[in-house]
Scaffold this active site. Structure first.
Site, PDB file in Angstrom:
ATOM      1  CG  HIS A  98      -2.273   0.649   0.900  1.00 22.14           C
ATOM      2  ND1 HIS A  98      -3.397   0.494   1.687  1.00 22.14           N
ATOM      3  CD2 HIS A  98      -2.665   1.468  -0.116  1.00 22.14           C
ATOM      4  CE1 HIS A  98      -4.396   1.183   1.176  1.00 22.14           C
ATOM      5  NE2 HIS A  98      -3.981   1.787   0.087  1.00 22.14           N
ATOM      6  CG  ASP A 126      -5.891  -0.587   4.809  1.00 22.82           C
ATOM      7  OD1 ASP A 126      -5.809  -1.589   5.551  1.00 22.82           O
ATOM      8  OD2 ASP A 126      -4.924  -0.121   4.202  1.00 22.82           O
ATOM      9  CG  HIS A 128      -4.083  -2.603   8.934  1.00 22.74           C
ATOM     10  ND1 HIS A 128      -4.292  -3.479   7.878  1.00 22.74           N
ATOM     11  CD2 HIS A 128      -3.811  -3.367  10.008  1.00 22.74           C
ATOM     12  CE1 HIS A 128      -4.134  -4.722   8.306  1.00 22.74           C
ATOM     13  NE2 HIS A 128      -3.844  -4.690   9.597  1.00 22.74           N
ATOM     14  CG  ASP A 130      -2.258   1.771   5.652  1.00 22.46           C
ATOM     15  OD1 ASP A 130      -1.944   0.911   6.497  1.00 22.46           O
ATOM     16  OD2 ASP A 130      -2.662   1.470   4.511  1.00 22.46           O
ATOM     17  CG  HIS A 143       2.855  -2.212   4.586  1.00 18.22           C
ATOM     18  ND1 HIS A 143       2.351  -3.468   4.314  1.00 18.22           N
ATOM     19  CD2 HIS A 143       3.180  -2.241   5.904  1.00 18.22           C
ATOM     20  CE1 HIS A 143       2.367  -4.210   5.401  1.00 18.22           C
ATOM     21  NE2 HIS A 143       2.872  -3.480   6.383  1.00 18.22           N
ATOM     22  CG  ASP A 230      -4.800  -3.243   2.246  1.00 23.48           C
ATOM     23  OD1 ASP A 230      -4.946  -4.474   2.097  1.00 23.48           O
ATOM     24  OD2 ASP A 230      -3.833  -2.745   2.842  1.00 23.48           O
ATOM     25  CG  ASP A 232      -5.553  -5.388   4.968  1.00 24.34           C
ATOM     26  OD1 ASP A 232      -6.411  -4.500   4.957  1.00 24.34           O
ATOM     27  OD2 ASP A 232      -4.361  -5.151   5.286  1.00 24.34           O
ATOM     28  CD  GLU A 275      -0.231  -4.445   1.446  1.00 22.35           C
ATOM     29  OE1 GLU A 275       0.250  -5.590   1.479  1.00 22.35           O
ATOM     30  OE2 GLU A 275       0.390  -3.431   1.831  1.00 22.35           O
TER      31      GLU A 275
END
Length: 303
Positions: A98, A126, A128, A130, A143, A230, A232, A275
């Site tokens: 990412h 995402d 997360h 980031d 990332h 992303d 994930d 990702e």
């Protein structure tokens, strides 16, 4: 639409190897061919050259590992995506990790500035945030830092791509699907002023309501919306091939509904799909899902 596919086989931003094979996995899943069948004009720009990992401490610091090499790749992506936007195409960027978004979002920012003098909206989808910086990151993995850089913080090597910073403003930035933040990152997110819809918000209100609000925020007074997705953010049960899986993510229909609403909003300027790690995947399921989601974002309809 004109769609330019840009592969970025970058794996320097995280600890787990294999995400550099993500662009190939998308191509194996038939992304370009399916976009053509959908009626789009597609040009595959190939993969940007990216360095391979060398003996670690020769090219990185513990606080922001490989950042100079990552910044060079992002600068090349910035130029390539900006050229596509200038040609009236949607850059569809295939990762890779990412951290590449420092280049792709930067290109969308520059294009918006050149064509309308308005800011760019950003949907950061995402698990997360980031939004770590070298000062807050426990791992030093870049990332986990690109959104911080796009908002004008560190790492400076990413923030200054394109010659100006910040690239996006908090009032036009929306995080969606977040469910895993470092403790210090939680403070950074709260203090940043960005809008956040966690998985709890999606559970409570439903993905349709969340996306309606998100598009209103990111689209208000902007030249359009860049979507950085992303994989994930999806639950590992449907997207096993990611480097940092977190239980409790978007299910199959939530992910598609999200992208379908992006398409309905007609504000999409550019799209990242990042990702995907084929070494952790099962029969290319994650890249196949990512391909389907990209198709939904670019207008594929059920009926």
């Amino acid at each position: 639409m004109k769609v330019h596919v840009i592969g970025v086989p970058l794996d320097l931003g995280g600890n787990r190897r294999g995400v550099d094979m993500g662009p190939s996995a998308f191509r194996i899943a038939g992304l370009a061919e399916q976009l053509v069948r959908q009626g789009h004009t597609v040009v595959d720009k190939g993969d940007l050259p990216t360095p391979i990992r060398k003996r670690p401490w020769k090219i990185m610091t513990q606080r922001k590992k490989y950042v100079r090499a990552i910044a060079k790749v992002c600068a090349k992506l910035y130029q390539t995506a900006l050229e596509s936007l200038a040609e009236g195409a949607i850059p569809l960027v295939l990762g890779g990790d990412h951290s590449l978004a420092a280049g792709s979002v930067g290109a969308a920012w520059k294009w918006a500035k050149q064509t309308s003098a308005r800011p760019i909206g950003l949907l950061w989808i995402d698990a997360h945030g980031d939004m770590n910086t070298p000062a807050t990151s426990l791992s030093g993995n870049v990332h986990g830092m690109p959104l911080a850089a796009l908002l004008g913080q560190e790492p400076a090597e990413l923030a200054r791509i394109g010659g100006a910073s910040p690239k996006v403003l908090p009032e036009h930035t929306v995080l969606i699907g977040v469910r895993n933040l470092d403790e210090r990152e939680k403070i950074a997110v709260r203090n940043s002023g960005v809008h956040v819809f966690t998985m709890k918000d999606i559970d409570r209100h439903g993905i349709a309501v969340v996306m309606k609000r998100a598009l209103a925020i990111a689209g208000k007074g902007t030249a359009g919306i860049h979507v950085s997705f992303d994989m994930d953010v999806c639950d590992p049960s449907i997207a096993p091939g990611v480097g940092t899986p977190v239980k409790g993510g978007l299910d199959y229909r939530e992910a598609h509904t999200l992208m379908e609403i992006v398409a309905d909003g007609r504000l999409l300027t550019s799209l990242d799909m990042v990702e995907v790690n084929p070494t952790l995947d099962v029969r290319n399921r994650t890249a196949q899902l990512g391909t389907e989601l990209a198709l939904s974002a670019l207008g594929m309809k059920i009926l």
